[in-house]
Scaffold this motif. Structure first.
Motif, PDB file in Angstrom:
ATOM      1  N   GLU A   4      64.197  24.984  91.288  1.00  0.00           N
ATOM      2  CA  GLU A   4      64.317  25.265  89.867  1.00  0.00           C
ATOM      3  C   GLU A   4      64.490  26.770  89.702  1.00  0.00           C
ATOM      4  O   GLU A   4      63.743  27.551  90.287  1.00  0.00           O
ATOM      5  CB  GLU A   4      63.064  24.802  89.124  1.00  0.00           C
ATOM      6  N   ILE A   5      65.483  27.143  88.916  1.00  0.00           N
ATOM      7  CA  ILE A   5      65.720  28.567  88.662  1.00  0.00           C
ATOM      8  C   ILE A   5      65.405  28.845  87.200  1.00  0.00           C
ATOM      9  O   ILE A   5      66.084  28.348  86.299  1.00  0.00           O
ATOM     10  CB  ILE A   5      67.187  28.957  88.924  1.00  0.00           C
ATOM     11  N   LEU A 171      53.486  27.854  82.654  1.00  0.00           N
ATOM     12  CA  LEU A 171      53.414  27.966  84.114  1.00  0.00           C
ATOM     13  C   LEU A 171      53.092  29.396  84.545  1.00  0.00           C
ATOM     14  O   LEU A 171      52.916  29.681  85.724  1.00  0.00           O
ATOM     15  CB  LEU A 171      54.746  27.553  84.750  1.00  0.00           C
ATOM     16  N   GLY A 172      53.079  30.310  83.572  1.00  0.00           N
ATOM     17  CA  GLY A 172      52.766  31.698  83.892  1.00  0.00           C
ATOM     18  C   GLY A 172      53.967  32.502  84.344  1.00  0.00           C
ATOM     19  O   GLY A 172      53.827  33.566  84.944  1.00  0.00           O
ATOM     20  N   ILE A 173      55.162  31.990  84.053  1.00  0.00           N
ATOM     21  CA  ILE A 173      56.367  32.740  84.425  1.00  0.00           C
ATOM     22  C   ILE A 173      56.602  33.820  83.383  1.00  0.00           C
ATOM     23  O   ILE A 173      56.785  33.529  82.205  1.00  0.00           O
ATOM     24  CB  ILE A 173      57.574  31.795  84.543  1.00  0.00           C
ATOM     25  N   THR A 174      56.542  35.068  83.816  1.00  0.00           N
ATOM     26  CA  THR A 174      56.679  36.182  82.876  1.00  0.00           C
ATOM     27  C   THR A 174      57.909  37.032  83.169  1.00  0.00           C
ATOM     28  O   THR A 174      58.346  37.805  82.331  1.00  0.00           O
ATOM     29  CB  THR A 174      55.446  37.102  82.939  1.00  0.00           C
ATOM     30  N   TYR A 185      56.256  26.145  95.075  1.00  0.00           N
ATOM     31  CA  TYR A 185      56.278  27.483  95.676  1.00  0.00           C
ATOM     32  C   TYR A 185      57.169  28.388  94.829  1.00  0.00           C
ATOM     33  O   TYR A 185      58.361  28.124  94.709  1.00  0.00           O
ATOM     34  CB  TYR A 185      56.816  27.430  97.113  1.00  0.00           C
ATOM     35  N   ALA A 186      56.583  29.419  94.252  1.00  0.00           N
ATOM     36  CA  ALA A 186      57.355  30.298  93.380  1.00  0.00           C
ATOM     37  C   ALA A 186      57.773  31.568  94.119  1.00  0.00           C
ATOM     38  O   ALA A 186      56.973  32.197  94.808  1.00  0.00           O
ATOM     39  CB  ALA A 186      56.544  30.658  92.146  1.00  0.00           C
ATOM     40  N   VAL A 187      59.037  31.904  93.987  1.00  0.00           N
ATOM     41  CA  VAL A 187      59.567  33.156  94.516  1.00  0.00           C
ATOM     42  C   VAL A 187      60.077  33.937  93.316  1.00  0.00           C
ATOM     43  O   VAL A 187      60.953  33.476  92.589  1.00  0.00           O
ATOM     44  CB  VAL A 187      60.724  32.911  95.515  1.00  0.00           C
ATOM     45  N   SER A 188      59.502  35.111  93.107  1.00  0.00           N
ATOM     46  CA  SER A 188      59.818  35.865  91.903  1.00  0.00           C
ATOM     47  C   SER A 188      60.743  37.042  92.198  1.00  0.00           C
ATOM     48  O   SER A 188      60.592  37.711  93.213  1.00  0.00           O
ATOM     49  CB  SER A 188      58.514  36.359  91.279  1.00  0.00           C
TER      50      SER A 188
END
Length: 213
Positions: A4-5, A171-174, A185-188
């Motif tokens: 997911e992007i 989800l806390g994506i800022t 697994y998040a890659v920022s």
């Protein structure tokens, strides 16, 4: 593997991140499904499409600072084969653009639509907040422009996109781009292609190990 992007079509690092992920996937043997998730850097309304450089100057403390930022991101993009033309770019609210990506995904064309929106904003000086312009972009990738305009003028997917934007915050994506691999697994950030490739490989191994027990 699901990828997911979370991205915004007026975010240069998202454009760079997409290009790097595309390069990583070209060198990755595993099966991948990519989903484009909406994120808005700035949800406030845009009454008129002012030049982006002016808006950056107002937001980040003057023309000199804005020029430094623009020059930096333009150089990074160029090293990834992307031409950014900030002299032409205009500010836009991207809510309808995200709806259009959702519309395009129904036709199996979400990746092309996202790419076309980045190009429109960053290289063609198109106002991606304009429904007329968005319908034209849809036509440009082979979708029915008139139907796309009808869709944009309706309230279809308005609640859906609003809910997805809220979910990203939940989800806390800022910051974007954020890549979520295998749902957990998040890659920022616009990581280098090799870093993304390593992350794909590692997640694949972890998931395989988890499923073998």
């Amino acid at each position: 593997m699901e990828i997911e992007i979370y991205a915004d079509v007026i975010c240069p690092w998202c454009y760079i991140g997409k290009r790097r992920l595309d390069a990583a996937l070209a060198n990755y043997a595993g099966e991948v499904t990519v989903h484009y998730r909406p994120f808005q850097l700035d949800p406030s309304p845009v009454p008129e499409p002012l030049p982006l450089v002016e808006a950056l100057a107002a937001k980040f403390g003057g023309p000199e600072r804005a020029r430094q930022m623009v020059d930096h991101v333009t150089q990074v993009a160029a090293s990834d084969g992307l031409q950014l033309d900030y002299g032409r770019a205009v500010i836009a609210n991207t809510f309808d653009a995200h709806r259009l990506v959702s519309y395009a995904s129904d036709h199996g064309r979400s990746a092309e639509m996202v790419e076309a929106l980045y190009q429109a904003h960053f290289t063609q000086g198109v106002d991606v907040g304009s429904r007329e312009a968005l319908a034209t972009i849809a036509g440009g990738i082979g979708l029915d422009a008139a139907d796309a305009r009808r869709f944009l003028d309706s309230d279809e997917r308005v609640a859906d996109i609003a809910a997805q934007l809220a979910a990203a915050q939940g989800l806390g994506i800022t910051s974007v781009p954020t890549f979520v691999l295998a749902g957990k697994y998040a890659v920022s950030g616009a990581q280098e292609t090799q870093t993304l490739l390593a992350a794909l490989t590692e997640v694949e191994q972890r998931e395989a190990a988890a499923h073998s027990h």
